[in-house]
Write a protein that holds these residues in place. Sequence first.
Motif, short mmCIF file in Angstrom:
data_model
loop_
_atom_site.label_atom_id
_atom_site.label_comp_id
_atom_site.label_asym_id
_atom_site.label_seq_id
_atom_site.Cartn_x
_atom_site.Cartn_y
_atom_site.Cartn_z
N ASP A 22 0.83 -1.19 0.00
CA ASP A 22 0.00 0.00 0.00
C ASP A 22 0.87 1.25 0.00
O ASP A 22 0.58 2.20 -0.73
CB ASP A 22 -0.93 0.02 1.21
CG ASP A 22 -2.12 -0.91 1.03
OD1 ASP A 22 -2.29 -1.46 -0.08
OD2 ASP A 22 -2.87 -1.09 2.00
N ALA A 23 1.89 1.26 0.82
CA ALA A 23 2.76 2.45 0.90
C ALA A 23 3.47 2.70 -0.42
O ALA A 23 3.58 3.85 -0.86
CB ALA A 23 3.78 2.27 2.03
N LEU A 24 3.93 1.63 -1.05
CA LEU A 24 4.61 1.77 -2.34
C LEU A 24 3.65 2.26 -3.41
O LEU A 24 3.97 3.19 -4.17
CB LEU A 24 5.23 0.43 -2.77
CG LEU A 24 5.93 0.43 -4.14
CD1 LEU A 24 7.07 1.43 -4.17
CD2 LEU A 24 6.43 -0.97 -4.46
N ALA A 25 2.47 1.69 -3.47
CA ALA A 25 1.47 2.12 -4.47
C ALA A 25 1.09 3.57 -4.24
O ALA A 25 0.96 4.35 -5.20
CB ALA A 25 0.24 1.22 -4.39
N LEU A 26 0.94 3.97 -3.00
CA LEU A 26 0.60 5.36 -2.69
C LEU A 26 1.74 6.29 -3.10
O LEU A 26 1.50 7.33 -3.72
CB LEU A 26 0.30 5.50 -1.20
CG LEU A 26 -0.16 6.88 -0.73
CD1 LEU A 26 -1.46 7.26 -1.42
CD2 LEU A 26 -0.34 6.88 0.78
N ALA A 27 2.96 5.91 -2.80
CA ALA A 27 4.11 6.73 -3.19
C ALA A 27 4.21 6.86 -4.70
O ALA A 27 4.50 7.94 -5.23
CB ALA A 27 5.40 6.13 -2.61
N GLN A 28 3.97 5.76 -5.41
CA GLN A 28 4.03 5.81 -6.88
C GLN A 28 2.94 6.70 -7.45
O GLN A 28 3.18 7.48 -8.37
CB GLN A 28 3.90 4.39 -7.45
CG GLN A 28 5.13 3.54 -7.23
CD GLN A 28 4.92 2.08 -7.63
OE1 GLN A 28 3.80 1.58 -7.62
NE2 GLN A 28 6.01 1.41 -7.96
N ALA A 29 1.74 6.61 -6.91
CA ALA A 29 0.63 7.45 -7.39
C ALA A 29 0.90 8.92 -7.09
O ALA A 29 0.64 9.79 -7.93
CB ALA A 29 -0.68 7.01 -6.75
N GLU A 30 1.44 9.22 -5.92
CA GLU A 30 1.78 10.60 -5.58
C GLU A 30 2.88 11.11 -6.50
O GLU A 30 2.85 12.26 -6.94
CB GLU A 30 2.19 10.71 -4.12
CG GLU A 30 1.01 10.55 -3.17
CD GLU A 30 1.42 10.45 -1.71
OE1 GLU A 30 2.60 10.20 -1.42
OE2 GLU A 30 0.53 10.62 -0.85
N HIS A 31 3.85 10.26 -6.80
CA HIS A 31 4.93 10.64 -7.71
C HIS A 31 4.39 10.89 -9.12
O HIS A 31 4.79 11.86 -9.78
CB HIS A 31 6.01 9.55 -7.76
CG HIS A 31 7.10 9.83 -8.74
ND1 HIS A 31 8.07 10.78 -8.55
CD2 HIS A 31 7.33 9.30 -9.97
CE1 HIS A 31 8.86 10.83 -9.60
NE2 HIS A 31 8.44 9.94 -10.47
#
Length: 170
Positions: free
Chosen positions: A1-10
């Motif tokens: 979840d944290a990785l997906a969120l970071a990728q989406a924010e990026h």
Amino acid sequence: DALALAQAEHALKAAENELKDFDEVEGKHLILNAELGVKSTEDMVNDQLEELAQLEKMYKSEELTNATAEIVVRRARRSLERTRAYAKMARETAESVAKFRHPQQRRKHAEAVDTARSALAQLKVLQAFAAVQREVELAKAAAAVQTQEDQLGKLKHDLVRIKKYYRSEG
């Protein structure tokens, strides 16, 4: 979840940066380049008009052969016609850039920002839903454990009673 969120924010940040770059640099350069192309070809037309006029004056006043004068003047006229055609194309291209290409490219960048923003919002909703689901499953598991412990307690109590019964019978 944290990785997906970071990728989406990026992805959202990158799309916003690309739109900002287009608005501040690339889009302006696109229009300016088209305008400079028009100005350049118009200057070339004017320069060639002056040159042709000078050649025509020069060959009228000097005693050069008619064949040489005709060749030079004919070449200058052809060059002038080609440059006029390029100037017309440059004006049409500049109009096309201003009316169509620039807005289309800007819209593409703006849509990328909207898409990334939407994807990020959707991911956050899905992650919140998944967190709630995990909490629900944890509560179910805790309730199941409690039920099993209650039944184990009853079985242990029954075992004690059975043992007492057989000892008293025995």
